[in-house]
Scaffold this active site. Structure first.
Site, PDB file in Angstrom:
ATOM      1  N   ASP A 149       0.842  -1.203   0.000  1.00  0.00           N
ATOM      2  CA  ASP A 149       0.000   0.000   0.000  1.00  0.00           C
ATOM      3  C   ASP A 149       0.875   1.250   0.000  1.00  0.00           C
ATOM      4  O   ASP A 149       0.501   2.265   0.571  1.00  0.00           O
ATOM      5  CB  ASP A 149      -0.944  -0.015   1.194  1.00  0.00           C
ATOM      6  CG  ASP A 149      -0.198  -0.073   2.532  1.00  0.00           C
ATOM      7  OD1 ASP A 149       1.018  -0.367   2.523  1.00  0.00           O
ATOM      8  OD2 ASP A 149      -0.819   0.178   3.584  1.00  0.00           O
ATOM      9  N   GLU A 150       2.023   1.159  -0.650  1.00  0.00           N
ATOM     10  CA  GLU A 150       2.954   2.279  -0.686  1.00  0.00           C
ATOM     11  C   GLU A 150       3.097   2.798  -2.104  1.00  0.00           C
ATOM     12  O   GLU A 150       3.309   2.013  -3.039  1.00  0.00           O
ATOM     13  CB  GLU A 150       4.316   1.834  -0.147  1.00  0.00           C
ATOM     14  CG  GLU A 150       5.289   3.000   0.031  1.00  0.00           C
ATOM     15  CD  GLU A 150       6.585   2.559   0.703  1.00  0.00           C
ATOM     16  OE1 GLU A 150       6.709   1.377   1.013  1.00  0.00           O
ATOM     17  OE2 GLU A 150       7.474   3.403   0.876  1.00  0.00           O
TER      18      GLU A 150
END
Length: 601
Positions: A522-523
């Site tokens: 989720d980066e």
């Protein structure tokens, strides 16, 4: 190694009585617990004894959990009779299981721990056997508690049998005799077709040889023979051999089908199918070795079903058109399709583990190899008969020789034209494959954003342009807040939906020339060029936060909101090289993350 936990902590009545019978099939007597979270210790498993599923004595797949990454715990209690042999062997009859931990204890005694699995070299096994064996010393009139912890990247099937040593030895004689017949057949067909290639120079025979070899090698991996006889000291190669070998066998099988059926795929407008299946098998092999064994195992099962079914359809058309060798070809692929269907249902946990289902591919592949060899012979024989008949017809019609030669010349020109078209089509397919590989190499598969490789290229380009134009650019590191909670509550498909939506919103909020990349779960990383100062960045940052924090629709009226932590670094104000720029932005991002909520006591 002894665990410091006692049977009294999880007391329950014995579910099975062991006396002097030669063997006991234990699978249907186990209570089971599937754990999808972090691995449990024995102590944690004992404390969760009430969460174990009860034994399923009538289930056809009691300990077959299919393709799963979950950790599985099996529990069994049993009572020994007053008179019974002391030495027993506990067999886990699935050779490709990665890790197996056995914990066993008498009532009110410590648990004894032993470890096995195909990640352990065969040479390091205490008991040299193609399956996983544990030696047990059982006392008369004693209650025992037994736990098995099993994990695997492949099919997690745990057929467990308790043997007296002599009974296991007798059973092994039968199984090794059967395996010897299979590998004798495979070796005979391999050598026979290799000699035929050297004699006839027909490439079909040469393609058939590695198909047989890799198929047999994959079966050896599933049967535990690779570790026992080939790579006794290399656990990694033993672990990879089943799926990797079947993938390579599928690759050569697709090439074989394409060449054997000749014009049939083209006439059905399916000449692209077998090359595509071959590419999928090749990528599955690479995935097995370099990426994920679990993903490769799922793909190879599904692809094999598609492969066998497609080959059967094409073979049926060839049989209908009375092509040489088609009857044996169809029978061969019927055998393989049925065996793959049984194997896939077994691997997915629908069918039980027994001698037939666990070795379905072995039965089917043996029949298929033999029938395909007969199909090759029938094909060559039919071609030879056709050639003999053509020679007799040529002698009988000498006066029409000139016309026949002209017809052959036209036919040759037609074949040259067809081959030219095929080569052009293959070249187009190659270009498409190249473009696809370039796309996959530079973009994230889920979101379509730039991946880490493309991000590095864009960063280097931005740095060069900034130095050349004496300008600046910004690097933003973004990490989503509360994403794990969405995954845990709504599942990974919902998490993927959130990632796709966030990626689209980030991209829509920036210019076309800016770069949006996904570098982790989720980066995200943003490269924004031609930004004059931090005030301009603040506007962009507010715009991004507003866009991302809007509610996201999942399904059936379910909406979720997501937050994000943003770290910003600007060149050249904050750093003057890429590595330091990333470090500054990363620290800023973690500084911006919200504190986790206090847990209630």
């Amino acid at each position: 190694m002894l665990a410091s936990f006692f049977l009294s902590t999880t007391a329950f009545s014995a579910e099975l009585r062991i006396d002097d019978e030669s063997s006991y099939a234990l699978s249907r007597h186990f209570a089971s617990l599937q754990n999808a979270g972090p691995g449990l210790t024995l102590a944690q498993a004992l404390m969760q004894s009430d969460q174990f599923n009860a034994p399923e004595p009538h289930s056809v797949s009691a300990t077959n959990f299919g393709l799963t990454r979950d950790e599985v715990w099996l529990r069994l209690s049993f009572q020994t009779a007053r008179m019974l042999p002391e030495r027993w062997l506990l067999e886990v009859g699935h050779a490709s299981l990665d890790n197996i931990d056995l914990y066993i204890a008498e009532q009110n005694a410590e648990y004894h721990h032993e470890h096995a699995g195909d990640l352990l070299p065969f040479s390091a096994k205490a008991l040299k056997h193609r399956h996983h064996l544990f030696e047990l010393s059982l006392k008369p009139d004693t209650e025992y508690s037994l736990y098995l912890r099993v994990t695997s990247q492949g099919t997690l099937s745990v057929p467990v049998t308790l043997w007296q040593p002599d009974a296991l030895w007798a059973s092994d004689q039968l199984s090794y005799s059967f395996l010897s017949l299979y590998y004798g057949l495979a070796l005979g067909l391999l050598i026979y077709n290799l000699f035929l290639y050297f004699s006839l120079r027909e490439k079909l025979y040469l393609i058939y040889v590695p198909f047989v070899a890799f198929l047999a090698f994959g079966q050896a991996g599933l049967a535990g023979l690779v570790g026992q006889f080939i790579w006794a000291d290399n656990a990694l190669l033993t672990h990879l051999s089943p799926t990797a070998s079947v993938s390579l066998a599928g690759l050569f099988g697709a090439i074989f089908v394409q060449r054997f059926l000749a014009g049939t795929p083209r006439s059905m407008k399916m000449q692209w199918v077998m090359p595509l299946i071959g590419i999928v098998y090749a990528l599955t092999f690479l995935c097995t070795v370099f990426v994920s064994y679990f993903i490769a195992a799922v793909v190879v099962n599904l692809t094999s079903l598609v492969f066998a079914f497609t080959a059967l359809i094409m073979g049926g058309v060839s049989l209908y058109r009375r092509h040489p060798g088609a009857r044996f070809f169809v029978l061969a692929w019927i055998s393989l399709l049925l065996s793959i269907l049984v194997m896939a249902l077994h691997n997915l946990g629908t069918l039980p583990s027994n001698a037939f289902t666990a070795n379905a591919l072995l039965f089917g592949s043996a029949a298929e190899m033999l029938l395909l060899s007969l199909a090759l012979a029938d094909r060559i024989n039919s071609i030879q008969q056709a050639q003999d008949q053509a020679q007799q017809d040529a002698l009988a019609v000498n006066r029409e020789m000139l016309a026949a030669l002209r017809d052959n010349e036209r036919l040759l020109e037609s074949r040259v034209a067809e081959r030219t078209l095929a080569l052009e089509a293959a070249n187009v397919q190659l270009q498409l494959s190249k473009q696809l590989l370039e796309q996959q190499a530079n973009h994230d598969a889920l979101t379509g954003l730039a991946n880490r490789k493309l991000l590095n290229d864009r960063l280097e380009g931005a740095l060069l342009r900034a130095k050349r134009n004496n300008s600046s650019f910004a690097l933003m590191m973004i990490d989503l807040d509360w994403f794990k909670a969405i995954n845990d509550q709504h599942g990974h498909q919902a998490g993927d939906r959130v990632l796709i939506e966030v990626a689209a919103r980030l991209k829509a909020s920036l210019r076309e020339a800016d770069t949006v990349a996904r570098v982790g779960g989720d980066e995200f990383v943003l490269v924004i060029e031609s930004v004059s100062n931090h005030a301009a960045l603040s506007v962009i940052r507010h715009k991004l936060s507003h866009a991302v924090q809007q509610p996201i629709h999942l399904t059936d009226g379910i909406w979720v909101s997501i937050g994000m932590s943003i770290g910003v670094a600007m060149y050249p104000d904050d750093a003057q090289d890429i590595e330091l720029l990333v470090s500054v932005a990363d620290r800023a991002m973690y500084s911006a993350k919200p504190l986790p909520p206090m847990s209630a006591r």
